[in-house]
Motif scaffolding. Structure first.
Motif, PDB file in Angstrom:
ATOM      1  N   GLN A   1       0.839  -1.207   0.000  1.00  0.00           N
ATOM      2  CA  GLN A   1       0.000   0.000   0.000  1.00  0.00           C
ATOM      3  C   GLN A   1       0.871   1.253   0.000  1.00  0.00           C
ATOM      4  N   THR A   2       1.853   1.240   0.863  1.00  0.00           N
ATOM      5  CA  THR A   2       2.754   2.388   0.938  1.00  0.00           C
ATOM      6  C   THR A   2       3.439   2.615  -0.411  1.00  0.00           C
ATOM      7  N   GLU A   3       3.915   1.513  -0.985  1.00  0.00           N
ATOM      8  CA  GLU A   3       4.581   1.626  -2.276  1.00  0.00           C
ATOM      9  C   GLU A   3       3.663   2.176  -3.357  1.00  0.00           C
ATOM     10  N   LEU A   4       2.431   1.634  -3.384  1.00  0.00           N
ATOM     11  CA  LEU A   4       1.483   2.066  -4.410  1.00  0.00           C
ATOM     12  C   LEU A   4       1.260   3.568  -4.314  1.00  0.00           C
ATOM     13  N   LEU A   5       1.110   4.053  -3.086  1.00  0.00           N
ATOM     14  CA  LEU A   5       0.889   5.490  -2.911  1.00  0.00           C
ATOM     15  C   LEU A   5       2.094   6.274  -3.404  1.00  0.00           C
ATOM     16  N   GLU A   6       3.278   5.775  -3.130  1.00  0.00           N
ATOM     17  CA  GLU A   6       4.479   6.464  -3.608  1.00  0.00           C
ATOM     18  C   GLU A   6       4.485   6.547  -5.131  1.00  0.00           C
ATOM     19  N   ILE A   7       4.190   5.414  -5.749  1.00  0.00           N
ATOM     20  CA  ILE A   7       4.150   5.398  -7.212  1.00  0.00           C
ATOM     21  C   ILE A   7       3.088   6.348  -7.734  1.00  0.00           C
ATOM     22  N   TRP A   8       1.931   6.300  -7.107  1.00  0.00           N
ATOM     23  CA  TRP A   8       0.814   7.150  -7.556  1.00  0.00           C
ATOM     24  C   TRP A   8       1.206   8.621  -7.426  1.00  0.00           C
ATOM     25  N   GLU A   9       1.889   8.938  -6.349  1.00  0.00           N
ATOM     26  CA  GLU A   9       2.279  10.322  -6.166  1.00  0.00           C
ATOM     27  C   GLU A   9       3.264  10.763  -7.253  1.00  0.00           C
ATOM     28  N   LYS A  10       4.100   9.805  -7.695  1.00  0.00           N
ATOM     29  CA  LYS A  10       5.064  10.145  -8.750  1.00  0.00           C
ATOM     30  C   LYS A  10       4.391  10.267 -10.116  1.00  0.00           C
ATOM     31  N   THR A  11       3.375   9.416 -10.372  1.00  0.00           N
ATOM     32  CA  THR A  11       2.827   9.352 -11.734  1.00  0.00           C
ATOM     33  C   THR A  11       1.461  10.012 -11.861  1.00  0.00           C
ATOM     34  N   ARG A  12       0.715  10.052 -10.798  1.00  0.00           N
ATOM     35  CA  ARG A  12      -0.549  10.790 -10.731  1.00  0.00           C
ATOM     36  C   ARG A  12      -1.540  10.495 -11.842  1.00  0.00           C
ATOM     37  N   LYS A  13      -2.197   9.383 -11.713  1.00  0.00           N
ATOM     38  CA  LYS A  13      -3.298   9.099 -12.629  1.00  0.00           C
ATOM     39  C   LYS A  13      -4.536   8.786 -11.803  1.00  0.00           C
ATOM     40  N   ILE A  14      -5.662   8.649 -12.481  1.00  0.00           N
ATOM     41  CA  ILE A  14      -6.859   8.205 -11.771  1.00  0.00           C
ATOM     42  C   ILE A  14      -6.642   6.765 -11.355  1.00  0.00           C
ATOM     43  N   VAL A  15      -6.890   6.445 -10.090  1.00  0.00           N
ATOM     44  CA  VAL A  15      -6.833   5.063  -9.647  1.00  0.00           C
ATOM     45  C   VAL A  15      -8.182   4.678  -9.073  1.00  0.00           C
ATOM     46  N   ILE A  16      -8.740   3.577  -9.585  1.00  0.00           N
ATOM     47  CA  ILE A  16      -9.948   3.036  -8.962  1.00  0.00           C
ATOM     48  C   ILE A  16      -9.561   1.692  -8.381  1.00  0.00           C
ATOM     49  N   PHE A  17      -9.711   1.590  -7.069  1.00  0.00           N
ATOM     50  CA  PHE A  17      -9.138   0.479  -6.338  1.00  0.00           C
ATOM     51  C   PHE A  17     -10.259  -0.249  -5.585  1.00  0.00           C
ATOM     52  N   VAL A  18     -10.496  -1.515  -5.947  1.00  0.00           N
ATOM     53  CA  VAL A  18     -11.527  -2.291  -5.256  1.00  0.00           C
ATOM     54  C   VAL A  18     -10.876  -3.063  -4.112  1.00  0.00           C
ATOM     55  N   THR A  19     -11.505  -3.043  -2.958  1.00  0.00           N
ATOM     56  CA  THR A  19     -10.947  -3.797  -1.829  1.00  0.00           C
ATOM     57  C   THR A  19     -12.046  -4.272  -0.890  1.00  0.00           C
ATOM     58  N   HIS A  20     -11.746  -5.315  -0.134  1.00  0.00           N
ATOM     59  CA  HIS A  20     -12.649  -5.772   0.911  1.00  0.00           C
ATOM     60  C   HIS A  20     -12.234  -5.211   2.259  1.00  0.00           C
ATOM     61  N   SER A  21     -11.035  -4.615   2.284  1.00  0.00           N
ATOM     62  CA  SER A  21     -10.505  -4.166   3.567  1.00  0.00           C
ATOM     63  C   SER A  21     -10.757  -2.679   3.760  1.00  0.00           C
ATOM     64  N   VAL A  22     -11.554  -2.373   4.746  1.00  0.00           N
ATOM     65  CA  VAL A  22     -11.883  -0.974   5.018  1.00  0.00           C
ATOM     66  C   VAL A  22     -10.605  -0.240   5.425  1.00  0.00           C
ATOM     67  N   ASP A  23      -9.788  -0.916   6.207  1.00  0.00           N
ATOM     68  CA  ASP A  23      -8.508  -0.385   6.609  1.00  0.00           C
ATOM     69  C   ASP A  23      -7.712   0.103   5.402  1.00  0.00           C
ATOM     70  N   GLU A  24      -7.634  -0.753   4.414  1.00  0.00           N
ATOM     71  CA  GLU A  24      -6.903  -0.444   3.188  1.00  0.00           C
ATOM     72  C   GLU A  24      -7.515   0.778   2.484  1.00  0.00           C
ATOM     73  N   ALA A  25      -8.849   0.738   2.385  1.00  0.00           N
ATOM     74  CA  ALA A  25      -9.549   1.833   1.706  1.00  0.00           C
ATOM     75  C   ALA A  25      -9.250   3.161   2.383  1.00  0.00           C
ATOM     76  N   VAL A  26      -9.310   3.162   3.715  1.00  0.00           N
ATOM     77  CA  VAL A  26      -9.078   4.420   4.446  1.00  0.00           C
ATOM     78  C   VAL A  26      -7.624   4.854   4.286  1.00  0.00           C
ATOM     79  N   PHE A  27      -6.736   3.882   4.267  1.00  0.00           N
ATOM     80  CA  PHE A  27      -5.321   4.218   4.168  1.00  0.00           C
ATOM     81  C   PHE A  27      -4.982   4.843   2.810  1.00  0.00           C
ATOM     82  N   LEU A  28      -5.653   4.346   1.753  1.00  0.00           N
ATOM     83  CA  LEU A  28      -5.246   4.718   0.403  1.00  0.00           C
ATOM     84  C   LEU A  28      -5.957   5.932  -0.183  1.00  0.00           C
TER      85      LEU A  28
END
Ligand SMILES: Nc1ncnc2c1ncn2[C@@H]1O[C@H](COP(=O)(O)OP(=O)(O)OP(=O)(O)O)[C@@H](O)[C@H]1O
Ligand SMILES: Nc1ncnc2c1ncn2[C@@H]1O[C@H](COP(=O)(O)OP(=O)(O)OP(=O)(O)O)[C@@H](O)[C@H]1O
Ligand SMILES: [Mg+2]
Ligand SMILES: [Mg+2]
Lengths: 380, 253, 253, 253, 253
Positions: B174-201
């Motif tokens: 998750q941390t890595e994905l956010l780093e990458i997203w911050e570098k590349t900045r595109k729309i991300v639609i992320f499906v998850t079952h984990s509320v924790d993950e959703a809130v974090f991302l």
């Protein structure tokens, strides 16, 4: 499968149809009491000591009926006979010459046949190993090599037509035909006459080039004419100016040869080894082969079914026999019948193996047993 | 570039001939460079929604638009990372990452250069010539992410990409994905079952209802990144979304 | 330990064979091992006029490979089409299902009528035996290609041709390869039937049938052993290639 | 639509056949369809002195089933032992690998020597053909039994016998069944070879070979069709049973 | 009854011949009727530890004792629920639950009566005759729990039983498990990757270190049940354990 109990007080014999190859094994492992087969399987039994001969085919009852009986013949498709009579005549001439060669040099013929059929190899039958040359030396003299379509030979064929009818194997054009029609359907001796004339003149007419043709034969010394003609082609080339020169040297069967007449290559001849006469007749019907060395009964049944072939002239006569195991209480037909009756009375009828239905051996065995009032059962 | 989903509905006919209404009536807009998470009960149609946006399925009703143009089929502007592992096992890591570019006809040199760049981005340089089976689950999903990024899409669709990972690896990813997203900045639609993950991302969380589903609520996550999972604000958002979900699913089966 | 176990049974069998052979003392039923070994030890000696064991093996190998390769050349493309396009499958299926169970031996007369005497007929019989296992495995392999792999390719905009060459073929390759392996074994099983065709005077199958027609047990058994052995070697080759070609499956260490 | 497709090719083939047959006008190469149909339409008529088509089919079916069942009775227990105990596998493997590729036809002389003229020899040849597919599938099935299922049974204190009957057998059953299905098809392929044995004058295989020797193409083709058809029906029966017996696999709807 | 684990270590030798030290030196005591959770990085040896306690594996060093008696093999006093689904797919739900009793030789009537009792306990009465494939993942794990309870073990070993379930189903299952545990009161050792789950369920949480692993810390969870996931105290324990884990895993791969 399984044996049926003998019926009533009648003497019965069970006939088992089989390929000839396993017959010696079946005999020596007591699975059968005897077999009726063509040469060299009769000689195999005597030379290896597995069995002894009860009767050669020509001596089987009814008395005199099988003397000089028909066996194998040279046959050709009618279309090639019409279109390429020169070629047919030449091949007939070579066959006749080869038969003369065998009669004059039976030992040499045995050796060449053993070479063709077995690569002159030793053969193992159980504990006994025999050399194939010796087997053929015993076998060749029991055959009568003749190319002459004699009256007796024609009569013998007619006898077979009758027997085949009785057995229900003739159902087509020959079923109700009178003897004259039968003979004109079966035979054409024209090429034989022409060939004889050419041989008498001492010169064979060179046929026009025929490309590739095919000749079918069976792995039996009945067809020794082919084997000597090819294996000793130089002799025929030198003596008659006609030869079948093998495409490759070496021992064993040859599958391609050049037909050379007066030093000129006339045709490439494929030599097709078949498994049985009827199979060769199917190949002839499909025009896969144009010529065949074949037993006359398969040729008769094939002609009856409309296969466009004619029988040109015999290759040999006689050449089959009934063999029983060496310790059997039968030394001739009489004692064989006595044995058969005794075994039938004990409820253990004799089991005799025979080549497929409608073969010469099958017809003869059935006729002979019938003549001796023995009923034939088919093992299923 | 904006992504609009307008009144999308989707029904399936099963092999038995029964009709399943997966999506009822879904409408939303995703802003440029936004990171959105979708949560909702199992079988509610999250994957179906992503597939429609990716152009792999056609909606029964409504439409999806990217930058004002209706989506009618797959387009190089979008890349999808599937719920299951989707790496090609017969390709090395580098060849997997280069796949999208290869398909687009990019020259060998150029595509390997690009692939190496994203390989580096996901921190797997030393595994360039490894086959997928030689990687752990987490590493595989990172390769899938790199493959998706390599074609430089406008939109990145991720269907529960970290579902099969253990807690620790998952957090790291998750941390890595956010780093990458911050570098590349595109729309991300992320499906998850984990509320924790959703809130974090995510910037916003779309909560779907049960089938036939629609958007039950859109929850803003106003926390600055990097977020602290153990902070009270985090727990508050988490609690709110969890409660929403608990009420949504009538049945737990 | 496990290695020793593997040779225990063969050794017992060989001793058992020899003992029974001596006790039975009927070489028709069971020839002594020496008789068979004697044949095997002279592989260049002409046997019963049908060529040497070595020549026969070479010729049969040539025929088997020809039939096998022809079968592969027809079955793999057809199988790929059938696996990928239901229309082709529907078209071909009924005929294939009817033809499949017909024994190679039953094709002899047909082969002869259609292809005449010669190599073509022999190859046809082997073709018939080898064809169906390859076809069925190819169809199964192509149908079994992971849907996600296909959709991944679609998402990246791969053309039908690219999907075929870059996804379907590599993904189905292991299954197709298994089909080839099975089918090569079956092709060997057909060589005896094929070499029963009239006009044939050589090859291992011919040698076995000739020996059968002459009642030569020791030649038959020697022929059977050679066929078994060649098949074993070919199978091992196929496995070897499998291990090298499909490392990416991660099954072999 | 799909149903129509399935009969398109057969219809084309039938028309093609008839056209070629008329043009060729040589029933020894390709008989007219009428000739074949005439044979098929009189299934109780004696053909070439080898019994009627119906009797032949019945007898062959009987022989095939006998050989097949014997093969199953030997192969399944042996396969279970080999699959479960590596020692047994190591013991048997080399011999099995050597025997497997030997063609059924090559066993003819051996069958004759060992089992004498009669039903046993015929059944033996079919046995040989049917044995190996059943064995290999049984081994694969037993080896493939989920380790967790086995350990669950162990945890609950199941004895080796209980594990065999309550876990291994039911778990391997579907794979074994597939082996049986494949092998029944192969058993049919062997019937022609088996009925070439001396002393046999009946059965479909015999009829085909007899017809071959007599050049009766229409009988050969009729025989081939009957064999193909019976195999199809048996295969359908097996599938039917499969669907009923293995509902629990949840594959069939 | 107490469960003692004393200085247990476990090393494996891989197929490559390398040695893997899974468990370093693990010692702990679990009190009667206690609910304990084990957390730790992936591959640290949690499953291995449970398997040793269940008697499925033998430790390389040290020993495990139940009620003062050393564990040397599977015993009816312990039941294990595996990480993967372990229901027998060919048995109905009722027959699956009755499996342990059947193996112990309990009469049909008695074991079905007992099985129905636990079927009711996990709330699946109406699925008595269903096959596993007809159940959702959550229902399957409930059946596995019922099967384990049916043999009335002293110790229940659960290896990440809810790992494959979605968040909602998982929460519901946790609540149910606690209810059942409160009714039956046995030792439960529960392995999980989810700290949330561990805090929600257990009396104490055992945190394992990375390989070769030992107990890093034992965390008491002093909260009364039923616990509120959104409470501040809950969040405190959660944060503490999370921090412990974060420090444990040096590498995230
Ligand atoms: N091809 C299809 N045919 C029939 N029904 C389908 C098909 N694809 C999906 N469905 C149904 O549509 C509904 C939504 O499926 P979808 O896969 O989108 O759910 P999801 O939210 O992604 O679930 P999960 O969280 O389990 O991944 C489900 O009930 C599913 O059974
Ligand atoms: N039979 C075996 N042979 C060799 N190594 C093994 C074996 N079983 C387990 N291991 C190794 O022992 C270590 C511990 O494995 P274990 O399955 O107990 O981990 P775990 O904590 O349960 O992991 P997870 O959270 O992924 O389930 C791993 O490194 C694994 O690779
Ligand atoms: Mg989904
Ligand atoms: Mg584990």
């Amino acid at each position: 499968t399984g044996e049926q109990p003998s019926t009533g007080g009648e003497a019965t014999v069970d006939v088992i149809y089989s390929a000839t190859g396993p017959m010696p094994m079946l005999l020596s492992t007591d699975q059968i009491d005897g077999y009726m087969a063509w040469q060299p399987f009769v000689a195999v039994a005597t030379v290896s000591g597995i069995g002894k001969v009860v009767s050669y085919s020509q001596d089987m009852p009814p008395a005199g009926m099988w003397t000089d009986h028909t066996c194998c013949a040279f046959a050709a498709r009618t279309d090639i006979m019409q279109e390429r009579s020169d070629l047919v005549n030449a091949l007939s001439a070579l066959t006749i010459a080869a038969n003369d060669y065998i009669k004059q040099n039976p030992d040499k013929a045995a050796e060449l046949s053993a070479d063709w059929l077995y690569g002159k190899d030793d053969m193992t039958f159980g504990n006994v190993t025999v050399n194939s040359v010796n087997v053929l030396k015993a076998s060749i003299p029991t055959l009568k090599f003749t190319s002459d379509p004699s009256e007796a030979w024609i009569q013998s064929n007619d006898n077979f037509v009758v027997s085949l009818r009785e057995l229900g194997y003739i159902t087509g054009s020959l079923k109700d035909a009178d003897p004259a029609t039968v003979n004109s359907e079966l035979f054409d001796f024209g090429p034989y006459e022409q060939a004889k004339a050419m041989l008498a003149n001492g010169s064979i007419t060179t046929p026009a080039n025929a490309g590739t043709i095919a000749l079918g034969y069976l792995p039996s010394d009945h067809h020794a004419a082919l084997f000597v003609a090819v294996k000793d082609w130089q002799y025929f080339n030198d003596t008659y100016g006609i030869a079948l020169k093998p495409a490759s040297e070496g021992s064993g069967a040859v599958d391609t040869a050049d037909l050379i007449v007066n030093g000129e290559k006339v045709a490439t001849v494929k030599l097709v080894k078949g498994e049985g006469g009827s199979q060769l007749m199917t190949l002839a019907a499909q025009d896969t082969i144009q010529f065949a060395f074949v037993g006359t009964p398969p040729a008769i049944t094939a002609i009856d079914k409309g296969t466009p072939i004619k029988i040109l002239h015999p290759l040999q006569t006689e050449g089959s026999g009934l063999v029983v195991s060496a310790d059997a209480p039968a030394n001739d037909w009489q004692s064989f019948i006595a044995w058969a009756k005794q075994r039938a009375a004990e409820g253990k009828p004799l089991k005799i193996a025979s080549p497929p239905k409608g073969s010469i051996q099958d017809v003869q065995l059935r006729a002979a047993l019938g003549d001796s009032n023995v009923v034939v059962n088919e093992a299923q | 570039m904006e992504l609009n989903v307008e009144h999308i509905s989707k029904s399936f006919v099963t092999s038995k001939g029964e009709r399943v209404d997966a999506l009822g009536d879904v409408t939303f807009t995703i802003r440029d460079k936004e990171f959105v998470c979708i949560v909702g009960p199992s079988g509610c149609g999250k994957t179906t929604l992503l597939r429609i946006i990716a152009g792999l399925d056609t909606p029964t009703g409504g439409k999806a638009e990217l930058g004002g143009k209706e989506i009618v089929g797959p387009s190089p502007k979008m890349a999808m990372i599937f719920q299951e592992y989707s790496l090609y096992p017969w390709r090395t890591v580098l060849d997997n990452i280069a796949f999208g570019l290869e398909v687009q006809g990019v020259e060998k040199e150029a595509r390997y250069a690009a692939a190496r760049k994203y390989l580096h981005l996901v921190g797997l340089d030393e595994f360039e010539t490894s086959y997928p089976y030689e990687l752990s689950g987490g590493m595989r999903q990172r390769v899938a992410v790199a493959r998706a990024l390599a074609v430089e899409p406008e939109v990145l669709l991720m269907d529960e990409p970290f579902g099969a990972l253990d807690a620790q690896t998952r957090n790291a990813m998750q941390t890595e994905l956010l780093e990458i997203w911050e570098k590349t900045r595109k729309i991300v639609i992320f499906v998850t079952h984990s509320v924790d993950e959703a809130v974090f991302l995510s910037d916003r969380i779309f909560v779907l209802s049960t089938r036939p589903s629609n958007i039950r609520e859109i929850v803003d996550v106003p926390l600055p990144r990097p977020r602290d999972r153990t902070s009270v604000e985090f727990a508050q958002v988490r609690r709110y979304v969890l409660a929403l979900i608990q009420n949504t699913g009538e049945s737990s089966q | 330990m496990r290695k020793y176990l593997k040779i225990v049974l063969p050794i017992i069998l060989i001793f058992g064979w020899e003992t029974v052979a001596i006790l039975l003392n009927n070489p028709f039923i069971l020839p002594r091992i020496e008789a068979v070994v004697a044949v095997l030890l002279e592989p260049t000696k002409n046997i019963l006029g049908s060529g040497s064991l070595l020549e026969g093996a070479g010729l049969s190998l040539y025929r088997v490979l020809l039939g096998f390769l022809t079968a592969a050349a027809v079955a793999i493309p057809l199988g790929i089409l059938m696996g990928r396009y239901p229309t082709v499958q529907d078209l071909a299926d009924s005929v294939i299902q009817l033809l499949r169970p017909i024994p190679p031996l039953a094709w002899l007369p047909v082969a002869l009528a259609w292809f005449k005497i010669g190599l073509t007929s022999i190859v046809f019989i082997i073709f018939i035996g080898a064809f169906f296992p390859i076809l069925l495995n190819t169809v199964a392999g192509v149908k079994g290609v992971n849907r996600t792999w296909l959709e991944t390719a679609t998402v990246y905009g791969a053309s039908e041709r690219q999907i075929m060459t870059k996804v379907v073929l590599p993904a189905a390759a292991p299954t197709i390869w298994t089909g080839l392996r099975v089918s090569l074994g079956i092709a060997w099983q057909c060589v005896v039937a094929a070499e029963m065709l009239p006009g044939t005077t050589s090859g291992l199958g011919y040698m076995i049938m000739a020996a059968y027609n002459l009642g030569q047990m020791q030649v038959i058994i020697a022929g059977m052993i050679v066929i078994g052995f060649i098949s074993l070697v070919l199978d091992a080759l196929f496995r070897e290639v499998e291990v090298r070609m499909f490392v990416w499956q991660g099954r072999y260490q």
